[in-house]
Design a protein around this motif. Structure first.
Motif, PDB file in Angstrom:
ATOM      1  N   GLY A 132       0.815  -1.219   0.000  1.00  0.00           N
ATOM      2  CA  GLY A 132       0.000   0.000   0.000  1.00  0.00           C
ATOM      3  C   GLY A 132       0.844   1.264   0.000  1.00  0.00           C
ATOM      4  N   PHE A 133       0.502   2.181   0.883  1.00  0.00           N
ATOM      5  CA  PHE A 133       1.264   3.440   0.978  1.00  0.00           C
ATOM      6  C   PHE A 133       2.665   3.216   1.575  1.00  0.00           C
ATOM      7  CE2 PHE A 133      -3.026   5.801   1.449  1.00  0.00           C
ATOM      8  CZ  PHE A 133      -3.087   6.043   0.085  1.00  0.00           C
ATOM      9  N   ARG A 134       2.904   2.043   2.082  1.00  0.00           N
ATOM     10  CA  ARG A 134       4.218   1.645   2.611  1.00  0.00           C
ATOM     11  C   ARG A 134       4.711   2.613   3.701  1.00  0.00           C
ATOM     12  NH1 ARG A 134       7.803  -0.281  -2.407  1.00  0.00           N
ATOM     13  NH2 ARG A 134       7.706   1.916  -2.994  1.00  0.00           N
ATOM     14  N   LEU A 135       3.781   2.938   4.597  1.00  0.00           N
ATOM     15  CA  LEU A 135       4.129   3.802   5.734  1.00  0.00           C
ATOM     16  C   LEU A 135       4.797   2.959   6.817  1.00  0.00           C
ATOM     17  CD1 LEU A 135       0.772   5.802   5.853  1.00  0.00           C
ATOM     18  CD2 LEU A 135       2.990   6.592   4.969  1.00  0.00           C
ATOM     19  N   PRO A 136       5.711   3.570   7.575  1.00  0.00           N
ATOM     20  CA  PRO A 136       6.401   2.816   8.633  1.00  0.00           C
ATOM     21  C   PRO A 136       5.396   2.057   9.506  1.00  0.00           C
ATOM     22  CG  PRO A 136       7.325   5.022   8.461  1.00  0.00           C
ATOM     23  CD  PRO A 136       6.146   4.965   7.531  1.00  0.00           C
ATOM     24  N   SER A 137       5.688   0.791   9.775  1.00  0.00           N
ATOM     25  CA  SER A 137       4.703  -0.050  10.456  1.00  0.00           C
ATOM     26  C   SER A 137       5.350  -0.818  11.606  1.00  0.00           C
ATOM     27  CB  SER A 137       4.075  -1.018   9.448  1.00  0.00           C
ATOM     28  OG  SER A 137       5.055  -1.910   8.947  1.00  0.00           O
ATOM     29  N   GLY A 138       4.525  -1.555  12.331  1.00  0.00           N
ATOM     30  CA  GLY A 138       5.020  -2.379  13.431  1.00  0.00           C
ATOM     31  C   GLY A 138       5.632  -1.520  14.513  1.00  0.00           C
ATOM     32  N   GLU A 139       6.842  -1.864  14.944  1.00  0.00           N
ATOM     33  CA  GLU A 139       7.457  -1.104  16.033  1.00  0.00           C
ATOM     34  C   GLU A 139       7.879   0.307  15.592  1.00  0.00           C
ATOM     35  OE1 GLU A 139      11.619  -1.754  17.270  1.00  0.00           O
ATOM     36  OE2 GLU A 139      11.560  -3.576  16.047  1.00  0.00           O
ATOM     37  N   TYR A 140       7.758   0.590  14.281  1.00  0.00           N
ATOM     38  CA  TYR A 140       8.102   1.930  13.779  1.00  0.00           C
ATOM     39  C   TYR A 140       6.872   2.821  13.630  1.00  0.00           C
ATOM     40  CZ  TYR A 140      11.993  -1.115  12.798  1.00  0.00           C
ATOM     41  OH  TYR A 140      12.986  -2.048  12.944  1.00  0.00           O
TER      42      TYR A 140
ATOM     43  N   PRO B 106      10.450   5.438   0.438  1.00  0.00           N
ATOM     44  CA  PRO B 106      10.085   6.857   0.477  1.00  0.00           C
ATOM     45  C   PRO B 106       8.568   7.014   0.557  1.00  0.00           C
ATOM     46  CG  PRO B 106      11.594   6.415  -1.335  1.00  0.00           C
ATOM     47  CD  PRO B 106      11.217   5.092  -0.757  1.00  0.00           C
ATOM     48  N   LEU B 107       8.126   8.140   1.087  1.00  0.00           N
ATOM     49  CA  LEU B 107       6.692   8.395   1.222  1.00  0.00           C
ATOM     50  C   LEU B 107       6.043   8.523  -0.155  1.00  0.00           C
ATOM     51  CD1 LEU B 107       6.447  11.101   4.016  1.00  0.00           C
ATOM     52  CD2 LEU B 107       5.782   8.700   4.120  1.00  0.00           C
TER      53      LEU B 107
ATOM     54  N   PHE C 180      12.873   7.849  24.424  1.00  0.00           N
ATOM     55  CA  PHE C 180      12.472   6.758  23.545  1.00  0.00           C
ATOM     56  C   PHE C 180      13.610   6.467  22.578  1.00  0.00           C
ATOM     57  CE2 PHE C 180       9.870   4.904  20.012  1.00  0.00           C
ATOM     58  CZ  PHE C 180       9.334   3.849  20.732  1.00  0.00           C
ATOM     59  N   PRO C 181      14.198   5.287  22.701  1.00  0.00           N
ATOM     60  CA  PRO C 181      15.313   4.942  21.801  1.00  0.00           C
ATOM     61  C   PRO C 181      14.779   4.532  20.431  1.00  0.00           C
ATOM     62  CG  PRO C 181      15.034   3.263  23.524  1.00  0.00           C
ATOM     63  CD  PRO C 181      13.921   4.237  23.694  1.00  0.00           C
ATOM     64  N   VAL C 182      15.420   5.034  19.393  1.00  0.00           N
ATOM     65  CA  VAL C 182      14.960   4.724  18.035  1.00  0.00           C
ATOM     66  C   VAL C 182      16.135   4.291  17.154  1.00  0.00           C
ATOM     67  CG1 VAL C 182      12.949   6.255  18.095  1.00  0.00           C
ATOM     68  CG2 VAL C 182      15.156   7.159  17.342  1.00  0.00           C
ATOM     69  N   HIS C 183      15.789   3.608  16.078  1.00  0.00           N
ATOM     70  CA  HIS C 183      16.773   3.229  15.055  1.00  0.00           C
ATOM     71  C   HIS C 183      16.953   4.401  14.080  1.00  0.00           C
ATOM     72  CE1 HIS C 183      16.695  -1.143  16.015  1.00  0.00           C
ATOM     73  NE2 HIS C 183      15.425  -0.908  16.335  1.00  0.00           N
ATOM     74  N   PRO C 184      18.086   4.467  13.414  1.00  0.00           N
ATOM     75  CA  PRO C 184      18.253   5.516  12.388  1.00  0.00           C
ATOM     76  C   PRO C 184      17.462   5.153  11.129  1.00  0.00           C
ATOM     77  CG  PRO C 184      20.255   4.190  12.546  1.00  0.00           C
ATOM     78  CD  PRO C 184      19.315   3.663  13.592  1.00  0.00           C
ATOM     79  N   ARG C 185      16.184   5.490  11.145  1.00  0.00           N
ATOM     80  CA  ARG C 185      15.295   5.199  10.012  1.00  0.00           C
ATOM     81  C   ARG C 185      14.025   6.026  10.179  1.00  0.00           C
ATOM     82  NH1 ARG C 185      11.737   0.327   9.240  1.00  0.00           N
ATOM     83  NH2 ARG C 185      10.256   2.020   9.051  1.00  0.00           N
ATOM     84  N   LYS C 186      13.038   5.791   9.313  1.00  0.00           N
ATOM     85  CA  LYS C 186      11.790   6.550   9.393  1.00  0.00           C
ATOM     86  C   LYS C 186      10.838   5.944  10.425  1.00  0.00           C
ATOM     87  CE  LYS C 186      10.865   6.707   4.819  1.00  0.00           C
ATOM     88  NZ  LYS C 186      12.187   6.370   4.255  1.00  0.00           N
ATOM     89  N   TYR C 187      10.124   6.808  11.112  1.00  0.00           N
ATOM     90  CA  TYR C 187       9.085   6.409  12.065  1.00  0.00           C
ATOM     91  C   TYR C 187       7.787   7.134  11.728  1.00  0.00           C
ATOM     92  CZ  TYR C 187      12.101   3.891  15.350  1.00  0.00           C
ATOM     93  OH  TYR C 187      12.921   2.971  15.939  1.00  0.00           O
TER      94      TYR C 187
END
Lengths: 543, 213
Positions: free
Chosen positions: A233-241, A402-403, A283-290
């Motif tokens: 779909g729109f491929r928006l960040p999902s799950g824990e992101y 990408p969005l 809140f610790p995050v990975h270097p990626r999109k959220y």
């Protein structure tokens, strides 16, 4: 930098700000707390069931607080079910404050996150197991609103449809798009899809107390575009992101227990900001999109949020705003800050991919010193309230694509279209300390207006005051703002909304439809203290 | 420099619990003991124990004699208010009827004068007689500074100083509460009397605490 560090280390938001009201009344100022010592929790996903015992029925059952039949249960038979118990529990807002009693859905604050899909009707059996002998603020009598789902009236959580300790209430959520019955059969208008919803207590006259006590949580609604899976779909960040973040500001008494000023009718401003039930977490995050789903639950605060690099505070991390009140915009819009009145939701995509090793403080830059309205001042970065901190310390992982450039078109809002059958004016006013709409006091039993099902109307809402501001929420269908003080609003504000802020002396003209279901709904100020003191009107959708 | 050291330490703390990422929620499942209701700080914050005179000519203490252990209904008014206060007074008279014998037993109605210089106990007695105000409903007056203190503490105020000086602007709200439970709310005085009466009964004692039950 120095200033920011000094202020946050002191543990207050901003010592000169937000405290005058409580301090002047001899009421508590919260004890200091160290910022960023506890990780922000993410509410668990609510587990669903294949059925309920006894099964739900159209007519109210023994022990149920519902008073009206389900109007769409047979048309949209639920395929998933859940059972929720509203109850007392112990909660920690901060390790330096004592464990304390809250009320929560399933005993949690925030409550569990319901994950729903369009086309999968859902039914929640909602039990009131709150203590009958509660002392202090909060009334163990509840009505749960799913804000702002396309829900039949009897399941919407109308404020006067409350149910008592020991009772349950079956709430039927068809998870169907508006317009399914006539205009866009059989599945509704795809432009009306919603994404980020929240549920909260809406008990008439006690909403502020009960929500302050913890009765609020998220509901995420997915479909074939916004799928909840970043590979489709729109491929928006999902799950824990995909992270829901519920803001609530609170005051704690000298013993560190949450304090609610029961004698304040103006609005309540807390000197501690909590995110998902924790004061100033990290809140610790990975270097990626959220994808961050931001929700302001009040009671009365207006927020303006921005992300600032802790090492270079003047450097504001741009945000891609993708929704407005939980509705995906026609296209993502890059912004530097997010405005949130009470009950407004905004989803943003934050890209931490270039920021490994860095930290960002989420700032609230809106100055507000009492519950009536914010001042007009946007605070400088170094003097803003630190809400929480993101630490980009987790290892690199695959990023989401990408969005997309486009989400949903907006439904048309042609004022000359034949579907528009009425224009109405609502004046928000105050008389002898009582809130009024068009000079009338809220009455559970009486509808102020009765729109016809299958039609649209243009509503003009006026805030006659230069001392108060009101985030106005209209239940049921989303609306679109046509003009704000005669001007066309910004591209973001023009999109579908369910809460519209009315600033000092402002007039809003909006387009709203009433489709598919019948019955009573409220429209009200979502400064929940104002709402509880009758700043509300009832409208009935009639055949 | 000190600030930086502290921040560095916090950053280190922030990194530590990373591996606990999935165990994000900790809310106890055990049912907590009901918290004993702490009345003293509440009383000290909201209920000055000032002396008041009733329309029956008695001197009473606001907290000790009027609030403690009772379900109460409080509004502000003044006898010269005329038409502006009448709808609320008429509503409260209906409320008193609707609540029946409980008014005067465990539910009490208090109407506090915003014009204490004029509204002496004798004036209030006359007002009460003309309006059929029954037992369990007291009209109250006192020293102007005490009335003003009560008005502020009980939240019958307006942020706009011009509006705040206008007495009639404080006559529209009816507060109700249960002092022992520290349960309090308010409603418009011009709401339907049936609704006001129903609202007051939301403050009722839990079954276990019911008086005379």
């Amino acid at each position: 930098m120095f200033k920011l560090g000094l202020l946050t280390a002191a543990g207050y938001l901003v010592p000169k700000n937000g405290l005058s009201q409580v301090a002047s009344g001899g009421l508590p100022v919260s004890p200091p707390t160290t910022p960023f010592v506890e990780m922000m929790p993410v509410p668990p996903i609510k587990e669903t069931l294949d059925g309920l015992d006894p099964p739900p029925k159209v007519m109210p059952q023994a022990g149920e607080g519902r008073t009206r039949p389900h109007q769409a249960l047979e048309m949209f038979p639920p395929v998933r079910f859940a059972e929720v118990h509203q109850r007392e529990a112990l909660h920690s807002f901060h390790p330096e404050l004592p464990m304390q009693t809250i009320w929560g859905f399933d005993g949690m604050f925030p409550g569990p996150t319901h994950v729903c899909r369009y086309g999968e009707p859902y039914l929640v059996r909602n039990h009131n197991d709150l203590p009958e002998d509660n002392g202090g603020f909060g009334l163990p009598s509840v009505s749960t609103h799913l804000h702002n789902s396309h829900t039949p009236s009897e399941s919407d959580g109308f404020p006067c449809d409350f149910f008592e300790h020991g009772q349950f209430y079956d709430q039927h959520y068809p998870n169907v798009l508006a317009g399914f019955s006539k205009q866009f059969p059989p599945n509704g208008d795809p432009r009306e899809a919603m994404s980020t919803l929240w549920y909260h207590d809406h008990r008439v006259d006690f909403t502020a107390q009960n929500v302050y006590k913890g009765l609020a949580g998220f509901c995420l609604l997915f479909n074939e575009h916004d799928t909840g899976d970043e590979s489709t779909g729109f491929r928006l960040p999902s799950g824990e992101y995909d992270v829901p973040m519920l803001f609530a500001d609170k005051v704690f008494d000298p013993e560190g227990l949450a304090f609610f000023d029961l004698f304040n009718l103006d609005g309540i401003i807390g000197d501690k900001l909590t995110v998902n039930g924790k004061i100033q977490p990290f809140f610790p995050v990975h270097p990626r999109k959220y994808r961050l789903r931001l929700l302001n639950t009040g009671p009365s605060r207006f927020m303006q949020l921005a992300l600032s690099d802790t090492r270079r505070p003047q450097q504001i991390l741009p945000l891609m705003q993708i929704s407005n009140d939980g509705n995906l915009l026609p296209r993502p819009v890059e912004v530097e800050s997010i405005h949130l009145s009470v009950a407004e939701r905004v989803d943003v995509i934050v890209d931490f991919s270039e920021s490994a090793g860095r930290s960002f403080v989420l700032l609230n830059r809106m100055e507000q010193i009492n519950g009536r309205a914010p001042t007009s001042r946007i605070m400088p970065v170094g003097a803003s309230d630190a809400v929480m901190r993101f630490d980009v310390v987790l290892p690199p992982v695959a990023d989401s694509p990408p969005l997309p450039e486009h989400f949903y078109d907006l439904p048309p809002t042609n004022a000359n279209s034949p579907e528009v059958v009425a224009r109405r004016l609502f004046r928000l006013d105050r008389l002898q300390g009582q809130w009024t709409v068009n000079g009338r006091i809220f009455d559970c039993e009486t509808a102020l207006v009765t729109p016809r099902e299958g039609t649209a109307e243009i509503w003009t809402i006026q805030n006659t005051s230069n001392a108060w501001q009101h985030p106005v929420h209209i239940h049921f269908e989303e609306h679109q703002i046509l003009t704000r003080n005669g001007q066309r609003p910004s591209v973001v504000e023009r999109a579908r909304k369910d809460v519209t802020r009315l600033g000092f002396g402002e007039t809003i003209e909006l387009f709203i439809r009433f489709r598919d279901f019948l019955g009573r709904y409220p429209a009200h100020c979502h400064n929940v203290v104002h709402e509880d003191h009758a700043m509300m009107m009832r409208f009935d959708i009639v055949p | 420099m000190k600030t930086m050291t502290r921040k560095t330490a916090l950053a280190a703390l922030a990194v530590a619990p990373v591996f606990g990422y999935l165990a994000t929620r900790k809310t106890t499942e055990t049912k907590p003991a009901t918290r004993p209701i702490r009345r003293e700080p509440f009383r000290a914050g909201y209920f000055p124990n000032v002396a008041m005179q009733t329309h029956e000519g008695k001197t009473v203490r606001f907290y000790d004699n009027l609030l403690k252990d009772k379900i109460v209904v409080i509004n502000f008014f003044y006898s010269r208010c005329g038409g502006l206060c009448s709808p609320v007074a008429r509503n409260l008279a209906q409320v008193q009827k609707l609540l029946g014998g409980r008014v005067g037993r465990d539910i009490f109605i208090y109407s506090i004068s915003l014009d204490p210089g004029h509204d002496t106990p004798a004036v209030l007695r006359e007002y009460a007689r003309n309006r059929g105000i029954g037992p369990g409903w007291l009209l109250l007056t006192g020293r102007p500074e005490d009335v003003e203190l009560l008005r502020r503490k009980l939240g019958f105020t307006d942020p706009d100083p011009v509006v705040d000086r206008d007495k009639s602007q404080h006559a529209g709200i009816v507060r109700y509460g249960n002092e022992a439970l520290q349960r309090w709310a308010a409603c418009p005085g011009e709401a339907k009397p049936e609704w006001i009466a129903k609202s007051i009964l939301w403050m009722d004692w839990p079954k276990a605490m019911k008086k005379g039950a």
